[in-house]
Design a protein around this motif. Structure first.
Motif, short mmCIF file in Angstrom:
data_model
loop_
_atom_site.label_atom_id
_atom_site.label_comp_id
_atom_site.label_asym_id
_atom_site.label_seq_id
_atom_site.Cartn_x
_atom_site.Cartn_y
_atom_site.Cartn_z
N GLN A 188 -13.37 7.50 4.06
CA GLN A 188 -13.57 7.15 2.65
C GLN A 188 -13.87 5.67 2.53
OE1 GLN A 188 -10.29 8.25 0.03
NE2 GLN A 188 -9.58 9.77 1.49
N TRP A 189 -14.96 5.31 1.84
CA TRP A 189 -15.17 3.91 1.49
C TRP A 189 -14.15 3.50 0.44
CZ3 TRP A 189 -18.21 1.13 4.45
CH2 TRP A 189 -19.36 1.68 5.02
N SER A 190 -13.73 2.26 0.46
CA SER A 190 -12.94 1.73 -0.65
C SER A 190 -13.85 1.65 -1.88
CB SER A 190 -12.38 0.35 -0.30
OG SER A 190 -13.44 -0.57 -0.06
N PRO A 191 -13.28 1.69 -3.09
CA PRO A 191 -14.12 1.66 -4.30
C PRO A 191 -15.03 0.45 -4.39
CG PRO A 191 -11.92 2.39 -4.86
CD PRO A 191 -11.86 1.95 -3.42
N ASP A 192 -14.62 -0.69 -3.80
CA ASP A 192 -15.48 -1.88 -3.84
C ASP A 192 -16.38 -1.99 -2.62
OD1 ASP A 192 -13.65 -2.57 -1.89
OD2 ASP A 192 -13.28 -4.60 -2.67
N GLY A 193 -16.27 -1.02 -1.69
CA GLY A 193 -17.17 -0.98 -0.54
C GLY A 193 -16.86 -1.95 0.57
N THR A 194 -15.72 -2.63 0.52
CA THR A 194 -15.45 -3.66 1.51
C THR A 194 -14.85 -3.11 2.80
OG1 THR A 194 -13.28 -4.07 0.51
CG2 THR A 194 -15.13 -5.47 -0.21
N CYS A 195 -14.37 -1.87 2.78
CA CYS A 195 -13.80 -1.30 4.00
C CYS A 195 -13.89 0.21 3.99
CB CYS A 195 -12.35 -1.75 4.19
SG CYS A 195 -11.24 -1.28 2.86
N LEU A 196 -13.75 0.79 5.17
CA LEU A 196 -13.80 2.23 5.36
C LEU A 196 -12.44 2.69 5.87
CD1 LEU A 196 -15.72 4.81 5.50
CD2 LEU A 196 -15.84 4.33 7.95
N LEU A 197 -11.83 3.65 5.18
CA LEU A 197 -10.56 4.23 5.60
C LEU A 197 -10.84 5.52 6.34
CD1 LEU A 197 -7.36 4.66 3.43
CD2 LEU A 197 -8.30 6.62 4.67
N THR A 198 -10.21 5.70 7.50
CA THR A 198 -10.38 6.93 8.27
C THR A 198 -9.03 7.56 8.57
OG1 THR A 198 -10.30 5.85 10.46
CG2 THR A 198 -12.47 6.04 9.38
N LEU A 199 -9.03 8.89 8.66
CA LEU A 199 -7.89 9.66 9.13
C LEU A 199 -8.33 10.36 10.42
CD1 LEU A 199 -6.72 11.36 5.80
CD2 LEU A 199 -5.99 9.16 6.75
N ASP A 200 -7.37 10.53 11.34
CA ASP A 200 -7.75 11.21 12.58
C ASP A 200 -6.61 12.09 13.08
OD1 ASP A 200 -6.00 9.68 14.39
OD2 ASP A 200 -7.36 8.01 14.02
N SER A 201 -6.90 12.83 14.13
CA SER A 201 -5.96 13.83 14.64
C SER A 201 -4.77 13.22 15.37
CB SER A 201 -6.69 14.79 15.58
OG SER A 201 -7.26 14.07 16.66
N SER A 202 -4.78 11.91 15.59
CA SER A 202 -3.63 11.25 16.21
C SER A 202 -2.63 10.79 15.15
CB SER A 202 -4.08 10.06 17.06
OG SER A 202 -4.63 9.04 16.25
N ARG A 203 -2.78 11.30 13.91
CA ARG A 203 -1.88 10.98 12.81
C ARG A 203 -1.93 9.50 12.46
NH1 ARG A 203 3.32 14.65 14.86
NH2 ARG A 203 2.20 16.64 14.85
N THR A 204 -3.15 8.97 12.49
CA THR A 204 -3.34 7.53 12.29
C THR A 204 -4.32 7.26 11.16
OG1 THR A 204 -2.91 7.11 14.63
CG2 THR A 204 -4.08 5.39 13.43
N VAL A 205 -3.99 6.27 10.35
CA VAL A 205 -4.89 5.72 9.34
C VAL A 205 -5.46 4.42 9.90
CG1 VAL A 205 -5.13 4.90 6.97
CG2 VAL A 205 -3.43 6.64 7.51
N ARG A 206 -6.77 4.28 9.79
CA ARG A 206 -7.42 3.04 10.22
C ARG A 206 -8.29 2.51 9.09
NH1 ARG A 206 -7.19 6.08 15.03
NH2 ARG A 206 -6.48 4.89 16.84
N LEU A 207 -8.27 1.20 8.90
CA LEU A 207 -9.16 0.54 7.96
C LEU A 207 -10.12 -0.35 8.73
CD1 LEU A 207 -6.94 -0.57 4.92
CD2 LEU A 207 -8.41 1.42 5.12
N PHE A 208 -11.42 -0.11 8.56
CA PHE A 208 -12.45 -0.92 9.19
C PHE A 208 -13.15 -1.74 8.11
CE2 PHE A 208 -11.88 2.76 11.88
CZ PHE A 208 -11.91 2.24 13.17
N ASN A 209 -13.25 -3.05 8.32
CA ASN A 209 -14.00 -3.89 7.38
C ASN A 209 -15.48 -3.55 7.46
OD1 ASN A 209 -11.78 -5.36 6.39
ND2 ASN A 209 -11.84 -6.74 8.15
#
Length: 409
Positions: free
Chosen positions: A27-48
């Motif tokens: 999911q992109w953040s509403p302002d487009g500054t980062c991408l939030l991902t979910l994965d099968s390792s039960r981890t949330v990651r935010l990429f700028n």
């Protein structure tokens, strides 16, 4: 209409492949500054978001996640509030639902908990919603559960939601929307309406001011609806995706009485894994991955026009796949040998008045679940409310990937 992918601003992230790892959502953040991902390792990651996505000459910057949160239990859902802006740190939060834990509001900069909200299942046991959505004004958070929707005021933390919206009178009732709610969404065009999807092969529209169902459509093809969204341009359509279905259906949101879709967009998806679609901010494009590793881009304006012009007096649905794919399908590009779980359009786009072209930026996350099966072994998929026969889940041996790119139409 020009059909091409822009490659000069391509940005690619590869994560180490393991037996457990694949991306399940982005999911992109509403302002487009980062991408939030979910994965099968039960981890949330935010990429700028890298500057090179928009300018090929820019420094691509680091490819590591700016924030990493790993939970002990499966993550069901995450959601951004619509007013999130990186320039305003107070607004930089996202909601996170983890199995058997209170719902959390997480600071996107630090990963610290800003808020905690508890929903209760039957028997007063703490449970977590399987789907989340914020109201258009960002003050209310909805959590989709089994046969009900928890309604939270984000300014009031505690052990109980503000209220519950029951989707069926009782668990045993034949009426209403039954089952686990897989997806929730709202639209700024109808701020009091809430769209709920269910694994019971249905979607429904609720009026949140009175807690009543406005419309319920059941019997959707596939083995459960995994996503339903109002069209971004004017909310005149409801776009619906299901697991183990090879189409995305479009319904007339202004006339749901007959329960028939206006048209269908082909999308290979014969899998229990969620394959999410998204729309461009102007509502002109629908972008989706598929189970074959492709990113498909459809022209929603042309699809609606073709549907209106070719729908017969008998009211039969237009078959977009056979009749108008050459104009409705703008592009199909293979980016992986794995399923593309999410293909999401960046919230900003660039229309060029001189050339008449518009440039959009996108991200797609890949990876999929593979199963070994034997008869008689019951296992409940964390993405579903249905039991399947298999003994173990293992990764593909291929690295999970994030691809960021642009398309000019």
């Amino acid at each position: 209409m020009q059909k091409r992918w822009g490659t000069e601003a391509h940005y690619h992230i590869t994560t180490p492949g393991t037996d457990e790892f694949y991306f399940s959502a982005g999911q992109w953040s509403p302002d487009g500054t980062c991408l939030l991902t979910l994965d099968s390792s039960r981890t949330v990651r935010l990429f700028n978001t890298p500057a090179s996505l928009f300018d090929a000459a820019a420094d691509p910057g680091p490819r590591d996640a700016a924030l990493v949160l790993t939970r002990a239990d499966p993550i069901y859902a995450a959601a951004w509030p619509p007013g999130m802006r990186s320039a305003d740190p107070e607004s930089c939060v996202f909601a996170l639902a983890t199995r058997d834990h209170p719902l959390l509001l997480i600071d996107a900069y630090t990963g610290l908990v800003r808020g905690k909200y508890t929903a209760l299942a039957d028997g007063d046991m703490t449970t977590a919603p399987h789907s989340l959505a914020f109201s258009p004004d960002g003050t209310t958070l909805y959590g989709g559960m089994e046969n009900k929707i928890a309604v939270f005021d984000i300014n009031i933390q505690g052990n109980n939601p503000l209220s519950y919206l029951n989707t069926t009178p009782t668990r045993k009732s034949m009426y209403g929307q039954k089952g686990l709610l897989s997806h929730l969404s709202t639209s700024p065009f109808h701020p009091t309406l809430l769209l709920a999807s269910s694994y019971s092969k249905s979607f429904a529209v609720y009026d949140t001011t009175c807690g009543e169902s406005v419309a319920l459509i059941s019997g959707i093809p596939g083995t459960g609806v995994t996503q339903a969204e109002f069209s971004a341009a004017d909310a005149s359509l409801i776009l619906v995706a299901s697991r183990r279905s090879n189409v995305i259906q479009a319904y007339d949101a202004r006339n749901l009485a007959d329960g028939a879709p206006l048209f269908e967009l082909p999308r290979p998806g014969n899998t229990n894994q969620r394959i999410a679609f998204s729309q461009s901010p102007d509502g002109k494009l629908l972008v989706t991955g598929d189970s074959n590793g492709n990113v498909l881009v459809y022209d929603l304006v042309e699809a609606s026009r073709s549907s209106a012009s070719s729908k017969g007096n008998d009211g039969n649905m237009t078959d977009i796949g056979d009749t108008t794919t050459n104009t409705v399908l703008i592009n199909a590009t293979k980016i992986s040998d794995e399923a593309v779980a999410s293909a999401v359009v960046h919230p900003y786009y660039y229309p060029d008045s001189e050339s008449g072209k518009t440039t959009y930026w996108m991200a797609a996350v890949t990876g999929e679940r593979r199963q070994l099966s034997i008869p008689g072994s019951n296992y409940q998929d964390s993405d579903s409310d249905m039991e399947t026969d298999h003994v173990e889940t293992r990764g593909t041996g291929v690295s999970a990937e994030i691809n960021m790119f642009q398309i000019t139409k």
